[in-house]
Scaffold this active site. Sequence first.
Site, PDB file in Angstrom:
ATOM      1  N   CYS A  19       0.869  -1.178   0.000  1.00 24.10           N
ATOM      2  CA  CYS A  19       0.000   0.000   0.000  1.00 24.10           C
ATOM      3  C   CYS A  19       0.909   1.233   0.000  1.00 24.10           C
ATOM      4  O   CYS A  19       2.082   1.135  -0.359  1.00 24.10           O
ATOM      5  CB  CYS A  19      -0.995  -0.011   1.155  1.00 24.10           C
ATOM      6  SG  CYS A  19      -0.290   0.228   2.807  1.00 24.10           S
ATOM      7  N   ASN A  22       2.406   1.462   4.409  1.00 27.49           N
ATOM      8  CA  ASN A  22       2.623   0.197   5.111  1.00 27.49           C
ATOM      9  C   ASN A  22       2.279   0.284   6.593  1.00 27.49           C
ATOM     10  O   ASN A  22       2.933  -0.331   7.437  1.00 27.49           O
ATOM     11  CB  ASN A  22       4.044  -0.319   4.903  1.00 27.49           C
ATOM     12  CG  ASN A  22       4.251  -1.759   5.339  1.00 27.49           C
ATOM     13  OD1 ASN A  22       5.279  -2.089   5.909  1.00 27.49           O
ATOM     14  ND2 ASN A  22       3.311  -2.629   5.076  1.00 27.49           N
ATOM     15  N   CYS A  24      -1.462   0.743   7.334  1.00 27.81           N
ATOM     16  CA  CYS A  24      -2.911   0.480   7.405  1.00 27.81           C
ATOM     17  C   CYS A  24      -3.295  -0.746   6.584  1.00 27.81           C
ATOM     18  O   CYS A  24      -3.385  -1.844   7.113  1.00 27.81           O
ATOM     19  CB  CYS A  24      -3.718   1.692   6.920  1.00 27.81           C
ATOM     20  SG  CYS A  24      -3.515   3.190   7.902  1.00 27.81           S
ATOM     21  N   ARG A  25      -3.521  -0.545   5.286  1.00 23.07           N
ATOM     22  CA  ARG A  25      -4.089  -1.599   4.451  1.00 23.07           C
ATOM     23  C   ARG A  25      -3.190  -2.802   4.260  1.00 23.07           C
ATOM     24  O   ARG A  25      -3.630  -3.944   4.442  1.00 23.07           O
ATOM     25  CB  ARG A  25      -4.469  -1.024   3.077  1.00 23.07           C
ATOM     26  CG  ARG A  25      -5.563   0.008   3.138  1.00 23.07           C
ATOM     27  CD  ARG A  25      -5.746   0.705   1.816  1.00 23.07           C
ATOM     28  NE  ARG A  25      -4.573   1.519   1.505  1.00 23.07           N
ATOM     29  CZ  ARG A  25      -4.359   2.100   0.331  1.00 23.07           C
ATOM     30  NH1 ARG A  25      -5.215   1.936  -0.656  1.00 23.07           N
ATOM     31  NH2 ARG A  25      -3.282   2.842   0.138  1.00 23.07           N
ATOM     32  N   SER A  26      -1.933  -2.603   3.874  1.00 23.00           N
ATOM     33  CA  SER A  26      -1.079  -3.761   3.590  1.00 23.00           C
ATOM     34  C   SER A  26      -0.763  -4.589   4.834  1.00 23.00           C
ATOM     35  O   SER A  26      -0.797  -5.824   4.756  1.00 23.00           O
ATOM     36  CB  SER A  26       0.186  -3.360   2.830  1.00 23.00           C
ATOM     37  OG  SER A  26       0.976  -2.450   3.548  1.00 23.00           O
ATOM     38  N   ASP A 138      -7.850   3.854   0.950  1.00 25.56           N
ATOM     39  CA  ASP A 138      -6.999   4.165   2.088  1.00 25.56           C
ATOM     40  C   ASP A 138      -7.849   4.787   3.195  1.00 25.56           C
ATOM     41  O   ASP A 138      -8.424   5.854   3.014  1.00 25.56           O
ATOM     42  CB  ASP A 138      -5.906   5.140   1.656  1.00 25.56           C
ATOM     43  CG  ASP A 138      -4.815   5.296   2.695  1.00 25.56           C
ATOM     44  OD1 ASP A 138      -5.028   4.898   3.863  1.00 25.56           O
ATOM     45  OD2 ASP A 138      -3.748   5.823   2.344  1.00 25.56           O
TER      46      ASP A 138
END
Length: 189
Positions: A19, A22, A24-26, A138
């Site tokens: 993401c 690195n 939140c999402r990933s 995001d």
Amino acid sequence: MSLPEPRDPAGPYRICIVCLGNICRSPMAEKVLTADLERAGIAHLVRVDSAGTGSWHIGSGMDARAASTLRVHGYLTEHIARKFDPAWFAERDLILVMDLDNLDDVLRLVPDRADASERVMLFRSFAPGGGPNPEIPDPYYGGDDGFSTVLSMVEAAAKGLTGELVARFGPRTGYERGRDDTRDTPGAF
């Protein structure tokens, strides 16, 4: 969806989830996919890590809202943010990105664009019936509810990807209760 062939048929299948920062999402996707692989009995065949395309969060832990959302749903949260290194491309079988901007960023970094077309994909493209938008937004600048929405999207994509990995790689005969008797079998991971 078709998974690319392993770069090293004798080793684990390696996946990097990417993401922007690195935090939140990933890392959420890394923890969810890892848990799904463990439940499916193929964690010994697939290695998952994550990274960001930006450098401003290197060395930081996961965003507190992301960690809280994962914790509430029973996932692990230990994480140290890092930036995607173009050299990793040669070591990863599959690079999964969260949105089209991440896709563009990763494609600018990879040395071989032809190989990248097979190995760099949107993570949400693995979600069964993923809908018209294959991106995972995001949640960083929004509220807590955005992290719950992202977790739902990540869980759906992880479930679809895990199903494909199980169909392709395992579990291998002899793998029971954490014991892998296939490691001495020619061609086994």
